[in-house]
Design a protein around this motif. Structure first.
Motif, PDB file in Angstrom:
ATOM      1  N   GLY A 193       0.800  -1.215   0.000  1.00  0.00           N
ATOM      2  CA  GLY A 193       0.000   0.000   0.000  1.00  0.00           C
ATOM      3  C   GLY A 193       0.829   1.260   0.000  1.00  0.00           C
ATOM      4  O   GLY A 193       1.978   1.280   0.457  1.00  0.00           O
ATOM      5  N   ILE A 194       0.229   2.307  -0.531  1.00  0.00           N
ATOM      6  CA  ILE A 194       0.823   3.640  -0.526  1.00  0.00           C
ATOM      7  C   ILE A 194      -0.317   4.627  -0.333  1.00  0.00           C
ATOM      8  O   ILE A 194      -1.451   4.368  -0.741  1.00  0.00           O
ATOM      9  CB  ILE A 194       1.623   3.922  -1.817  1.00  0.00           C
ATOM     10  CG1 ILE A 194       2.399   5.227  -1.684  1.00  0.00           C
ATOM     11  CG2 ILE A 194       0.729   3.911  -3.031  1.00  0.00           C
ATOM     12  CD1 ILE A 194       3.462   5.423  -2.750  1.00  0.00           C
ATOM     13  N   GLY A 195      -0.029   5.742   0.299  1.00  0.00           N
ATOM     14  CA  GLY A 195      -1.097   6.704   0.518  1.00  0.00           C
ATOM     15  C   GLY A 195      -0.587   8.022   1.050  1.00  0.00           C
ATOM     16  O   GLY A 195       0.622   8.260   1.154  1.00  0.00           O
ATOM     17  N   TYR A 196      -1.552   8.852   1.385  1.00  0.00           N
ATOM     18  CA  TYR A 196      -1.247  10.166   1.930  1.00  0.00           C
ATOM     19  C   TYR A 196      -2.207  10.436   3.074  1.00  0.00           C
ATOM     20  O   TYR A 196      -3.410  10.167   2.969  1.00  0.00           O
ATOM     21  CB  TYR A 196      -1.382  11.242   0.853  1.00  0.00           C
ATOM     22  CG  TYR A 196      -0.841  12.580   1.299  1.00  0.00           C
ATOM     23  CD1 TYR A 196       0.526  12.847   1.242  1.00  0.00           C
ATOM     24  CD2 TYR A 196      -1.689  13.554   1.810  1.00  0.00           C
ATOM     25  CE1 TYR A 196       1.031  14.058   1.677  1.00  0.00           C
ATOM     26  CE2 TYR A 196      -1.190  14.775   2.240  1.00  0.00           C
ATOM     27  CZ  TYR A 196       0.171  15.026   2.180  1.00  0.00           C
ATOM     28  OH  TYR A 196       0.664  16.221   2.614  1.00  0.00           O
ATOM     29  N   ASN A 197      -1.684  10.964   4.176  1.00  0.00           N
ATOM     30  CA  ASN A 197      -2.488  11.290   5.347  1.00  0.00           C
ATOM     31  C   ASN A 197      -2.678  12.804   5.406  1.00  0.00           C
ATOM     32  O   ASN A 197      -1.761  13.536   5.766  1.00  0.00           O
ATOM     33  CB  ASN A 197      -1.803  10.775   6.616  1.00  0.00           C
ATOM     34  CG  ASN A 197      -2.654  10.986   7.844  1.00  0.00           C
ATOM     35  OD1 ASN A 197      -3.870  10.910   7.786  1.00  0.00           O
ATOM     36  ND2 ASN A 197      -2.009  11.259   8.962  1.00  0.00           N
ATOM     37  N   PHE A 198      -3.857  13.271   5.025  1.00  0.00           N
ATOM     38  CA  PHE A 198      -4.176  14.690   5.112  1.00  0.00           C
ATOM     39  C   PHE A 198      -4.515  15.023   6.561  1.00  0.00           C
ATOM     40  O   PHE A 198      -5.221  14.263   7.219  1.00  0.00           O
ATOM     41  CB  PHE A 198      -5.370  15.038   4.216  1.00  0.00           C
ATOM     42  CG  PHE A 198      -5.117  14.809   2.758  1.00  0.00           C
ATOM     43  CD1 PHE A 198      -4.523  15.790   1.984  1.00  0.00           C
ATOM     44  CD2 PHE A 198      -5.456  13.607   2.158  1.00  0.00           C
ATOM     45  CE1 PHE A 198      -4.281  15.578   0.631  1.00  0.00           C
ATOM     46  CE2 PHE A 198      -5.220  13.386   0.811  1.00  0.00           C
ATOM     47  CZ  PHE A 198      -4.636  14.373   0.046  1.00  0.00           C
ATOM     48  N   LYS A 199      -3.998  16.141   7.070  1.00  0.00           N
ATOM     49  CA  LYS A 199      -4.266  16.547   8.455  1.00  0.00           C
ATOM     50  C   LYS A 199      -4.985  17.886   8.479  1.00  0.00           C
ATOM     51  O   LYS A 199      -4.684  18.781   7.712  1.00  0.00           O
ATOM     52  CB  LYS A 199      -2.963  16.649   9.251  1.00  0.00           C
ATOM     53  CG  LYS A 199      -2.350  15.301   9.568  1.00  0.00           C
ATOM     54  CD  LYS A 199      -1.174  15.403  10.493  1.00  0.00           C
ATOM     55  CE  LYS A 199      -1.537  15.765  11.879  1.00  0.00           C
ATOM     56  NZ  LYS A 199      -1.873  14.721  12.813  1.00  0.00           N
ATOM     57  N   SER A 200      -5.940  17.968   9.380  1.00  0.00           N
ATOM     58  CA  SER A 200      -6.643  19.220   9.650  1.00  0.00           C
ATOM     59  C   SER A 200      -6.813  19.306  11.158  1.00  0.00           C
ATOM     60  O   SER A 200      -7.722  18.700  11.727  1.00  0.00           O
ATOM     61  CB  SER A 200      -8.002  19.228   8.945  1.00  0.00           C
ATOM     62  OG  SER A 200      -8.703  20.406   9.267  1.00  0.00           O
ATOM     63  N   GLY A 201      -5.892  20.003  11.815  1.00  0.00           N
ATOM     64  CA  GLY A 201      -5.891  20.034  13.271  1.00  0.00           C
ATOM     65  C   GLY A 201      -5.571  18.652  13.808  1.00  0.00           C
ATOM     66  O   GLY A 201      -4.571  18.055  13.439  1.00  0.00           O
ATOM     67  N   ASN A 202      -6.442  18.115  14.663  1.00  0.00           N
ATOM     68  CA  ASN A 202      -6.262  16.772  15.197  1.00  0.00           C
ATOM     69  C   ASN A 202      -6.892  15.694  14.325  1.00  0.00           C
ATOM     70  O   ASN A 202      -6.816  14.519  14.642  1.00  0.00           O
ATOM     71  CB  ASN A 202      -6.852  16.677  16.604  1.00  0.00           C
ATOM     72  CG  ASN A 202      -6.040  17.454  17.613  1.00  0.00           C
ATOM     73  OD1 ASN A 202      -4.869  17.739  17.383  1.00  0.00           O
ATOM     74  ND2 ASN A 202      -6.652  17.807  18.725  1.00  0.00           N
TER      75      ASN A 202
END
Length: 195
Positions: free
Chosen positions: A134-143
């Protein structure tokens, strides 16, 4: 007394170390393409698929949705730009078609400070055991974390036998053939909260 003191120190050390590991959990939903093989045959025909008279993969590829839950623990976090992660993901596929296809996956991998993540690990499902990449991206918005991942599980080559029938009666002929279990490509999204 020394043993008791050593046990207390080690116990407190483990509790403190465990408290420093960030653990996340949250729902996952996605879409999966399944290459021609036994799982795609089951999605198309269910239990009506006649494996004695029909070669696996004859119904073509399949598509299904997945829904489940993900648990994640971070480890090897030395404060640098890369952190180690272990994920457990339990999913159920096929519900939109009235089928119940459970799977469990364990992935070990890495995530960068920018949110890029990749990993690999075993997958257990009704079709057997395989390796997932797997490959991916973790988008963050605050917590709030919003992971988006693409996973690939290659199919495996196997042998099968089809029994030949004449007017509904089995004759003493059989045909051996090679088939692929069907590779899978999934796109998954979800969310979880950091504490």
């Amino acid at each position: 007394m020394k043993k008791i003191l050593l046990t207390l120190v080690l116990g407190l050390g483990l509790i403190t170390a465990n408290a420093q590991i960030e653990k996340l959990a949250g729902p996952r939903i996605g879409f999966t393409y399944i290459g021609a093989g036994p799982t795609a045959d089951f999605l198309h025909e269910g239990f009506d698929f006649d494996e004695d008279n029909t070669q696996y993969g004859s119904t073509g590829p399949g598509y299904t949705t997945q829904y489940g839950w993900q648990w994640e623990s971070r480890f090897a976090d030395g404060g640098g730009e890369i952190v180690g992660i272990v994920e457990w993901i339990v999913l159920v596929a096929g519900m939109e078609q009235g089928k119940f296809l459970p799977s469990a996956t364990s992935i070990i991998g890495l995530r960068t400070d920018e949110g890029l993540e990749f990993g690999t690990g075993p997958n257990l499902s009704l079709s057997g055991v395989g390796m997932v990449f797997g490959i991916g991206y973790n988008f963050k918005s605050g917590n709030l974390n919003l992971p988006v991942n693409i996973a690939f599980m290659p199919g495996r080559s196997k042998n099968g036998t089809v029994y030949n029938f004449n007017n509904g009666t089995q004759i003493n002929e059989e045909t051996n053939y090679d088939y692929d279990t069907g590779m899978r490509i999934s796109i998954m999204v979800g969310f979880n909260m950091s504490k």
